[in-house]
Write a protein that holds these residues in place. Structure first.
Motif, PDB file in Angstrom:
ATOM      1  N   LEU A   1      27.518  15.879  57.344  1.00 31.54           N
ATOM      2  CA  LEU A   1      26.298  15.266  56.811  1.00 31.54           C
ATOM      3  C   LEU A   1      25.350  16.327  56.265  1.00 31.54           C
ATOM      4  O   LEU A   1      24.707  16.118  55.223  1.00 31.54           O
TER       5      LEU A   1
ATOM      6  N   PHE B   1      19.136   9.056  56.606  1.00 29.51           N
ATOM      7  CA  PHE B   1      19.783  10.310  56.965  1.00 29.51           C
ATOM      8  C   PHE B   1      19.229  10.917  58.255  1.00 29.51           C
ATOM      9  O   PHE B   1      19.967  11.567  59.001  1.00 29.51           O
TER      10      PHE B   1
ATOM     11  N   THR C   1      24.712   7.637  49.333  1.00 33.66           N
ATOM     12  CA  THR C   1      25.530   8.849  49.448  1.00 33.66           C
ATOM     13  C   THR C   1      26.411   9.076  48.223  1.00 33.66           C
ATOM     14  O   THR C   1      27.059  10.119  48.123  1.00 33.66           O
ATOM     15  N   ARG C   2      26.444   8.129  47.304  1.00 35.22           N
ATOM     16  CA  ARG C   2      27.305   8.270  46.116  1.00 35.22           C
ATOM     17  C   ARG C   2      26.587   9.161  45.099  1.00 35.22           C
ATOM     18  O   ARG C   2      26.131   8.719  44.046  1.00 35.22           O
ATOM     19  N   SER C   3      26.504  10.459  45.405  1.00 39.27           N
ATOM     20  CA  SER C   3      25.675  11.357  44.592  1.00 39.27           C
ATOM     21  C   SER C   3      26.255  11.592  43.196  1.00 39.27           C
ATOM     22  O   SER C   3      25.519  11.957  42.276  1.00 39.27           O
TER      23      SER C   3
ATOM     24  N   GLU D   1      27.524   6.982  60.754  1.00 33.97           N
ATOM     25  CA  GLU D   1      28.092   6.648  59.447  1.00 33.97           C
ATOM     26  C   GLU D   1      27.387   5.439  58.830  1.00 33.97           C
ATOM     27  O   GLU D   1      27.138   5.404  57.614  1.00 33.97           O
TER      28      GLU D   1
ATOM     29  N   GLY E   1      21.454   5.404  53.673  1.00 40.88           N
ATOM     30  CA  GLY E   1      20.497   6.411  53.252  1.00 40.88           C
ATOM     31  C   GLY E   1      19.497   6.782  54.326  1.00 40.88           C
ATOM     32  O   GLY E   1      18.506   7.465  54.041  1.00 40.88           O
TER      33      GLY E   1
ATOM     34  N   GLU F   1      26.413  16.967  52.846  1.00 38.20           N
ATOM     35  CA  GLU F   1      26.079  15.879  51.925  1.00 38.20           C
ATOM     36  C   GLU F   1      24.594  15.852  51.589  1.00 38.20           C
ATOM     37  O   GLU F   1      24.198  15.320  50.555  1.00 38.20           O
ATOM     38  N   LEU F   2      23.768  16.433  52.460  1.00 42.55           N
ATOM     39  CA  LEU F   2      22.334  16.500  52.191  1.00 42.55           C
ATOM     40  C   LEU F   2      21.955  17.759  51.419  1.00 42.55           C
ATOM     41  O   LEU F   2      20.772  17.994  51.160  1.00 42.55           O
TER      42      LEU F   2
ATOM     43  N   GLU G   1      24.023   6.571  57.683  1.00 38.36           N
ATOM     44  CA  GLU G   1      24.216   7.436  56.513  1.00 38.36           C
ATOM     45  C   GLU G   1      24.489   6.589  55.272  1.00 38.36           C
ATOM     46  O   GLU G   1      23.950   6.864  54.190  1.00 38.36           O
ATOM     47  N   SER G   2      25.296   5.554  55.414  1.00 42.21           N
ATOM     48  CA  SER G   2      25.628   4.701  54.266  1.00 42.21           C
ATOM     49  C   SER G   2      24.413   3.954  53.742  1.00 42.21           C
ATOM     50  O   SER G   2      24.403   3.495  52.605  1.00 42.21           O
TER      51      SER G   2
ATOM     52  N   ASP H   1      24.479   2.330  48.226  1.00 39.87           N
ATOM     53  CA  ASP H   1      25.203   3.489  48.751  1.00 39.87           C
ATOM     54  C   ASP H   1      24.515   4.771  48.302  1.00 39.87           C
ATOM     55  O   ASP H   1      24.911   5.386  47.311  1.00 39.87           O
TER      56      ASP H   1
END
Length: 735
Positions: free
Chosen positions: A429, A402, A639-641, A394, A400, A432-433, A397-398, A637
């Protein structure tokens, strides 16, 4: 070995060495009646010595054959240097300690079940050779298997839980009332094979009177060096608890109420305990936790300060944990808080809880690299701490990172090939990718392991939603809801279902599920965390046309939570005002919230605040500044797509249509049918004069919003734009 606290491998090493050299003894003994060295001696003795050395190297090459302890010099939170002798990690004993079963037939004595195990845990905390885990560590697992209090569990289930936690020993037992005394039986088993190592029955007038004898017996049965047992500080356990049976009973019943999440009863019982014994430090610490999670900050700090006044009634290890909390929460002195926890892990370098506490502090202070280092240290100490792999995943991931995150999640899944949740983490994940096919396949693998796992079904429902398979998504969510066995699992499913309905503009159904989610959260989480669930849902109420309900809910939370936790409600106000497109009010709410971050040191909340500032700037038509802010958000962040949708809208406002399209497609790579991204992309093509592709993207948005509530404004706006384009109008007013 016992006298000088040396490696317990040494006796075996000595026996193997002597046994392996017996051929030399036999050769020399046989040939010593002749002068000189015979050919047999010249060849046989060196060969035997070489073979013995090779055998010893193979068997003990990786073993520590020196002292079982080492001396370290530490620096405490006041900057003072102290010297301690601590055990080496290899020689520490790790065990699972379960409640003792009540065999008396008198249910009024049930509290003694936990009194014995909790007192044993605190008593054993004095010995750095021991690491003990009790039922609070296993609470979610216990709820899943139907033993939420840990009482009456069959031994195979205890063995399974200890094995899952990689704890080599199991301590359990039972007690009976015999006249005015208790008869307590303790059993020590090996986890691997269930073998009984030690059984001991003793009698005493009360629970605490038997614990000192039981823990001493336990240390001997675990093979701790005799000299260490004799020399280690071992205060009577009553000194950490109380001389009052009434106070002890109230304390234990209060902890049991905490375990059942009955916070009001827990507070009442714990307050009763300290009113009976005002010096009962452990109870003040428990009260602090109860007040903290119920949002009563002022009372919580009072309890924490009371615990500090009686810190002498805590084992040394727990003293540093208490100091860490005190400096963090009561004093907001984060350097001293870190120093206290650092002292704890330097005192016991393999203290996993200490490293985890440091990891958490670093995480909330947005020091991710330091947090990663602490969690990596946990894995070095104990590679079987597989849950840490998820936390490391995590954190990467936070940031980036990945590939690193995937690696950790994959290692976690490989460590638990029969655990559906491990595969679910990996699948999350992948989703999210933008690897929806891979995520779906991984979730399907998880279902083969556990066909009715609610979390896996929710994950599959989310993937189906991403791919536009809405009928299947709803079916999966319904299956998940039927399969939910605990309030926490129900909350997980209801959150996913509410998100699904909100995504599709079916706000009436979304709000209905949110109401159910609130109930499930209150049953499964402390009040502070349950309040956060409501705060995060405020904007959904606004989107559903129920802004007044959102305001009322946030006001209730503000009045219920004490300072500074009541400031968390500002997060709900921020999102609500942004949904209402009232940027001035949203900005004012941001300014009211920032002091909370500064006071509590929760630097990880800076990014959500920065995200909100960007949206305020965008709504104030200052897109140049908003783009700069969004760039910082995505850097902090990745992951904030959903930020890419707003970035795309800003580029379009500035006439930068190519950049707008690139940003919006980044969002669609992750959520292929995101209706807001398709709507914005339609406006980009409309600005280019590409009627066909503008219609295509508006139709895609409306397909997702098919069945949306009649008053759902985004769908109304999309239909209006579609009608305008179809009738030949290309000059579109930005939404």
């Amino acid at each position: 070995v016992d006298r000088f606290v040396l490696s317990p491998h040494l006796p075996t090493f000595g026996l193997v060495a002597l046994a392996s050299l017996l051929p030399t003894v036999l050769i020399v003994t046989y040939k010593r009646n002749t002068p000189g060295w015979s050919p047999l001696e010249k060849v046989g003795v060196p060969l035997n010595i070489a073979a013995a050395a090779a055998l010893l190297f193979v068997m003990f090459g990786t073993k520590d054959l020196g002292a079982a302890t080492r001396e370290v010099t530490l620096t405490n939170e006041e900057g003072e240097r102290v010297t301690r002798v601590i055990p080496k990690a290899e020689f520490r004993r790790r065990l699972a300690l379960f409640p003792f079963d009540n065999r008396s037939g008198d249910s009024t004595l049930d509290w003694i079940s936990n009194a014995i195990s909790i007192a044993m845990q605190v008593d054993l905390e004095q010995d750095l050779f021991l690491s003990v885990r009790t039922t609070p560590y296993f609470i979610q697992r216990l709820e899943q298997v139907g033993y939420p209090d840990g009482l009456g569990m069959p031994f195979p289930l205890r063995q399974q839980i200890a094995d899952e936690q990689r704890l080599p020993f199991i301590v359990s037992g039972e007690f009976m009332r015999e006249g005015d005394s208790l008869s307590v039986t303790m059993r020590l088993h090996q986890t691997e094979n269930g073998k009984l190592v030690k059984e001991r029955t003793i009698r005493g007038p009360d629970p605490l009177s038997v614990v000192d004898v039981l823990t001493l017996d336990l240390k001997r049965a675990l093979g701790l060096p005799a000299q260490h047992i004799q020399e280690v500080q071992d205060q009577p356990v009553a000194g950490f608890f109380t001389d009052s049976t009434a106070a002890l009973r109230a304390h234990i019943l209060g902890l049991e109420a905490v375990q059942r999440r009955d916070w009001a009863r827990a507070a009442t019982l714990l307050e009763q305990a300290v009113s009976t014994d005002p010096t009962y430090g452990l109870v003040y610490n428990a009260l602090y936790v109860v007040y903290l999670v119920t949002g009563q900050s002022a009372k919580g700090i009072e309890a924490l300060e009371a615990a500090m006044r009686h810190i002498y009634r805590f084992p040394e290890r727990l003293q540093y944990a208490l100091k860490g909390e005190y400096y963090h929460i009561a004093k907001q002195d984060f350097e001293k808080a870190i120093a206290a926890h650092r002292m704890r892990v330097e005192l016991v370098p393999d203290d996993i809880q200490g490293h985890a506490a440091l990891g958490l502090i670093y995480t909330v202070n947005a020091k991710r690299d330091s947090a990663i280092a602490e969690y990596e240290r946990i894995l070095e100490i104990d590679p079987s701490q597989y849950e840490v792999l998820k936390q490391l995943g995590e954190l990467h991931e936070s940031q980036g990172e990945f590939e690193q995150a995937l690696d950790y999640y994959d290692r976690y899944a490989r460590a638990f090939p029969d655990d559906a949740g491990a595969l679910g983490t990996l699948a999350g994940l992948q989703r999210e990718l933008g690897n929806h096919e891979g995520a779906g396949q991984t979730y399907e693998r998880a279902l083969l392991i556990e066909p009715d796992d609610p979390e896996t079904l929710v994950g599959l429902g989310a993937v189906a939603t991403d791919l536009g398979e809405f009928a299947r998504a709803e079916e999966l969510f319904r299956e998940a809801l039927d399969a939910a066995r605990t309030p926490a699992e129900s909350a997980e499913v209801l959150g996913g279902l509410a998100g699904y309905y909100g995504y599709r503009g079916r706000m009436t159904e979304a709000i209905a599920r949110l109401e159910e989610l609130f109930t499930a959260s209150e049953r499964s989480q402390p009040p502070l965390f349950a309040a956060l669930v409501r705060i995060r849902a405020a904007d959904e109420y606004v989107r559903a046309g129920r802004a007044s309900s959102a305001r009322q809910m946030l006001r209730e939370i503000e009045s219920r939570l004490g300072a500074p936790w009541n400031l968390l409600a500002q997060l709900g106000y921020i999102e609500s005002y942004l949904e209402l497109e009232q940027p001035d009010s949203a900005n004012a709410a941001i300014e009211r919230f920032v002091p909370f971050i500064e006071q509590m040191g929760f630097e990880n909340l800076r990014t959500p605040v920065m995200w909100a500032r960007g949206r305020v700037q965008q709504q104030m038509e200052n897109c140049t500044q908003a783009l700069e802010t969004y760039a910082k958000v995505l850097a902090a962040d990745p992951t904030r797509s959903q930020a890419h949708t707003h970035v795309g809208a800003c580029h379009r406002e500035l006439g930068q249509l190519d950049e707008a399209e690139k940003s919006l497609r980044r969002r669609l790579n992750v959520r292929p049918l995101d209706p807001w991204a398709h709507y914005e992309l339609a406006l980009v093509f409309a600005d280019r004069g590409d009627r066909t592709r503008a219609i295509e993207h508006l139709e895609s948005a409306l397909e997702t919003w098919d069945g949306a509530d009649p008053g759902f404004e985004p769908a109304q706006r999309a239909r209006a734009r579609l009608d305008e384009i179809r009738t030949g109008g290309l000059e579109l007013t930005p939404g």
